[in-house]
Design a protein around this motif. Structure first.
Motif, PDB file in Angstrom:
ATOM      1  N   PHE A  51      62.932  71.477  15.778  1.00 43.37           N
ATOM      2  CA  PHE A  51      64.125  71.363  16.609  1.00 43.37           C
ATOM      3  C   PHE A  51      63.845  70.696  17.957  1.00 43.37           C
ATOM      4  O   PHE A  51      64.771  70.196  18.607  1.00 43.37           O
ATOM      5  CB  PHE A  51      64.787  72.741  16.833  1.00 43.37           C
ATOM      6  N   ILE A  52      62.587  70.648  18.377  1.00 45.28           N
ATOM      7  CA  ILE A  52      62.273  69.960  19.632  1.00 45.28           C
ATOM      8  C   ILE A  52      62.353  68.449  19.462  1.00 45.28           C
ATOM      9  O   ILE A  52      62.852  67.739  20.344  1.00 45.28           O
ATOM     10  CB  ILE A  52      60.887  70.388  20.145  1.00 45.28           C
ATOM     11  N   VAL A  53      61.887  67.914  18.330  1.00 49.51           N
ATOM     12  CA  VAL A  53      61.963  66.469  18.093  1.00 49.51           C
ATOM     13  C   VAL A  53      63.419  65.979  18.068  1.00 49.51           C
ATOM     14  O   VAL A  53      63.762  65.026  18.770  1.00 49.51           O
ATOM     15  CB  VAL A  53      61.210  66.079  16.801  1.00 49.51           C
ATOM     16  N   PRO A  54      64.318  66.589  17.264  1.00 49.27           N
ATOM     17  CA  PRO A  54      65.706  66.117  17.322  1.00 49.27           C
ATOM     18  C   PRO A  54      66.359  66.347  18.675  1.00 49.27           C
ATOM     19  O   PRO A  54      67.231  65.578  19.093  1.00 49.27           O
ATOM     20  CB  PRO A  54      66.408  66.922  16.220  1.00 49.27           C
ATOM     21  N   MET A  55      65.924  67.382  19.396  1.00 56.01           N
ATOM     22  CA  MET A  55      66.474  67.628  20.721  1.00 56.01           C
ATOM     23  C   MET A  55      66.134  66.488  21.683  1.00 56.01           C
ATOM     24  O   MET A  55      66.997  65.976  22.401  1.00 56.01           O
ATOM     25  CB  MET A  55      65.948  68.963  21.267  1.00 56.01           C
ATOM     26  N   LEU A  56      64.853  66.043  21.669  1.00 50.46           N
ATOM     27  CA  LEU A  56      64.465  64.954  22.556  1.00 50.46           C
ATOM     28  C   LEU A  56      65.059  63.631  22.095  1.00 50.46           C
ATOM     29  O   LEU A  56      65.498  62.816  22.926  1.00 50.46           O
ATOM     30  CB  LEU A  56      62.941  64.843  22.619  1.00 50.46           C
ATOM     31  N   ALA A  57      65.100  63.391  20.767  1.00 49.48           N
ATOM     32  CA  ALA A  57      65.706  62.157  20.265  1.00 49.48           C
ATOM     33  C   ALA A  57      67.183  62.095  20.631  1.00 49.48           C
ATOM     34  O   ALA A  57      67.694  61.034  21.023  1.00 49.48           O
ATOM     35  CB  ALA A  57      65.521  62.064  18.746  1.00 49.48           C
ATOM     36  N   ALA A  58      67.886  63.233  20.525  1.00 49.01           N
ATOM     37  CA  ALA A  58      69.293  63.272  20.924  1.00 49.01           C
ATOM     38  C   ALA A  58      69.436  63.069  22.426  1.00 49.01           C
ATOM     39  O   ALA A  58      70.365  62.389  22.897  1.00 49.01           O
ATOM     40  CB  ALA A  58      69.916  64.601  20.496  1.00 49.01           C
ATOM     41  N   TRP A  59      68.538  63.661  23.203  1.00 47.93           N
ATOM     42  CA  TRP A  59      68.545  63.468  24.663  1.00 47.93           C
ATOM     43  C   TRP A  59      68.382  61.997  25.017  1.00 47.93           C
ATOM     44  O   TRP A  59      69.066  61.483  25.913  1.00 47.93           O
ATOM     45  CB  TRP A  59      67.407  64.295  25.265  1.00 47.93           C
ATOM     46  N   TYR A  60      67.502  61.302  24.321  1.00 46.62           N
ATOM     47  CA  TYR A  60      67.241  59.889  24.618  1.00 46.62           C
ATOM     48  C   TYR A  60      68.388  58.994  24.175  1.00 46.62           C
ATOM     49  O   TYR A  60      68.870  58.156  24.950  1.00 46.62           O
ATOM     50  CB  TYR A  60      65.947  59.459  23.937  1.00 46.62           C
ATOM     51  N   LEU A  61      68.871  59.162  22.958  1.00 50.86           N
ATOM     52  CA  LEU A  61      69.871  58.242  22.412  1.00 50.86           C
ATOM     53  C   LEU A  61      71.276  58.512  22.952  1.00 50.86           C
ATOM     54  O   LEU A  61      72.093  57.590  23.027  1.00 50.86           O
ATOM     55  CB  LEU A  61      69.885  58.336  20.883  1.00 50.86           C
ATOM     56  N   SER A  62      71.572  59.763  23.315  1.00 51.64           N
ATOM     57  CA  SER A  62      72.935  60.098  23.742  1.00 51.64           C
ATOM     58  C   SER A  62      73.316  59.431  25.059  1.00 51.64           C
ATOM     59  O   SER A  62      74.506  59.272  25.358  1.00 51.64           O
ATOM     60  CB  SER A  62      73.093  61.617  23.866  1.00 51.64           C
ATOM     61  N   SER A  63      72.319  59.046  25.859  1.00 47.37           N
ATOM     62  CA  SER A  63      72.603  58.414  27.147  1.00 47.37           C
ATOM     63  C   SER A  63      72.530  56.887  27.076  1.00 47.37           C
ATOM     64  O   SER A  63      72.540  56.225  28.110  1.00 47.37           O
ATOM     65  CB  SER A  63      71.617  58.924  28.203  1.00 47.37           C
ATOM     66  N   ARG A  64      72.479  56.353  25.862  1.00 46.47           N
ATOM     67  CA  ARG A  64      72.375  54.903  25.677  1.00 46.47           C
ATOM     68  C   ARG A  64      73.482  54.405  24.760  1.00 46.47           C
ATOM     69  O   ARG A  64      74.078  55.194  24.035  1.00 46.47           O
ATOM     70  CB  ARG A  64      70.980  54.553  25.127  1.00 46.47           C
ATOM     71  N   PRO A  65      73.753  53.079  24.790  1.00 45.48           N
ATOM     72  CA  PRO A  65      74.861  52.551  23.986  1.00 45.48           C
ATOM     73  C   PRO A  65      74.652  52.800  22.497  1.00 45.48           C
ATOM     74  O   PRO A  65      73.534  52.794  22.001  1.00 45.48           O
ATOM     75  CB  PRO A  65      74.838  51.046  24.296  1.00 45.48           C
ATOM     76  N   MET A  66      75.774  53.021  21.799  1.00 46.78           N
ATOM     77  CA  MET A  66      75.759  53.212  20.355  1.00 46.78           C
ATOM     78  C   MET A  66      76.402  51.993  19.679  1.00 46.78           C
ATOM     79  O   MET A  66      77.392  51.480  20.201  1.00 46.78           O
ATOM     80  CB  MET A  66      76.531  54.478  19.978  1.00 46.78           C
TER      81      MET A  66
END
Length: 302
Positions: A51-66
């Motif tokens: 759950f730490i890996v998806p948490m950090l990946a979500a933290w990184y991608l959520s603040s960038r363009p989709m």
């Protein structure tokens, strides 16, 4: 907000724990993935990365363009692969697979273009025969060969899956009844209370009992999907979706492994198998889902 703020620090601490395991870790069932420190219960740090890996990946991608561009995909890939490689070095292929897929699910949910997904999947299928030659341990190669022909070594590498299939088949439609399973109670099924517990359930409760269990799992998965869809921000949506899909993958891989549809990689059946760190991290994941739901409702009502 709390989880998003502390995601980078938790990731760094988890990586440090994985490095410590490589140095002073305790080996169990062929995997050097446990820490047994004085005054603390024995635990498996690699489980925390689910759950730490998806948490950090979500933290990184959520603040960038989709959808994410190539540069963002590269960084998300590094976030996922660095801990996965450390876990592979511990000889724990099953957990490494789950950690990798938890990060991959975040990338997919971030809006990765379908043509990229299909191209990557096709490349993985084409390259899959090459994986065999890169497996470091003899028992890993043996598992692949046993998957195709369990009876090549019926008393060794193929013993688990043969006994599991016998137990599942002997259960029939209605099962033999609670406590009446010969394969499990006479200790023919190894790991009967952890990885192969589904075979015990199938023998004692039959096909109908297994279908009831699958129905209960589908309810949990549907609830996780609803929480992900109703999340009020992209971080919560990506994290909830990844946790739900990772839970599904655990179910699928364990059931396919026990029935002989996939090679044996040593994954427990969630909420059924006995376990320590794996059970704790599963409930942490459920707690994250409940937190996303609770705070999402609060934001919506305000």
């Amino acid at each position: 907000q709390f989880y998003r703020r502390w995601a980078p620090s938790a990731y760094i601490a988890a990586l440090a724990a994985l490095v410590i395991v490589l140095g002073v870790g305790v080996e169990k069932n062929g995997a050097r993935s446990w820490l047994d420190l004085p005054g603390l219960p024995s635990f498996q740090p690699s489980e925390l990365l689910k759950f730490i890996v998806p948490m950090l990946a979500a933290w990184y991608l959520s603040s960038r363009p989709m959808p994410p561009n190539f540069r963002n995909l590269l960084w998300a890939g590094l976030i996922t692969l660095v801990p996965a490689v450390l876990i592979v070095l511990q000889n724990d292929t099953g957990t490494a697979l789950m950690v990798t897929m938890s990060g991959v699910f975040v990338v997919l949910l971030a809006g990765l273009r379908w043509r990229v997904v299909f191209a990557g999947g096709l490349a993985a299928v084409i390259a899959s025969p090459l994986w065999y030659f890169f497996l470091a341990q003899p028992h890993q190669k043996n598992r692949i060969l046993t998957f195709f022909d369990p009876y090549r070594d019926p008393t060794g590498a193929g013993y688990n899956i043969i006994q599991s299939q016998i137990a599942i088949g002997s259960g029939g439609l209605y099962g033999k009844g609670y406590g009446n399973g010969a394969q499990s109670h006479l200790d023919f099924i190894p790991e009967s209370n952890t990885d192969f517990i589904l075979a015990v359930l199938a023998e004692e409760f039959g096909l109908l009992g297994v279908l009831l269990l699958i129905a209960l799992y589908l309810f949990v998965l549907a609830r996780g999907a609803v929480i992900a869809l109703n999340a009020q921000d992209m971080f919560g949506r990506l994290l909830a979706g990844s946790l739900t899909l990772t839970f599904f993958l655990y179910l699928f891989v364990n059931m396919a492994m026990v029935t002989g549809l996939l090679p044996v990689i040593g994954l427990p059946l969630p909420l059924i198998s006995r376990g320590g760190t794996a059970v704790a991290t599963l409930f942490i994941g459920f707690g994250l889902l409940m937190s996303i739901q609770t705070h999402g409702i609060g934001q919506a009502s305000r």
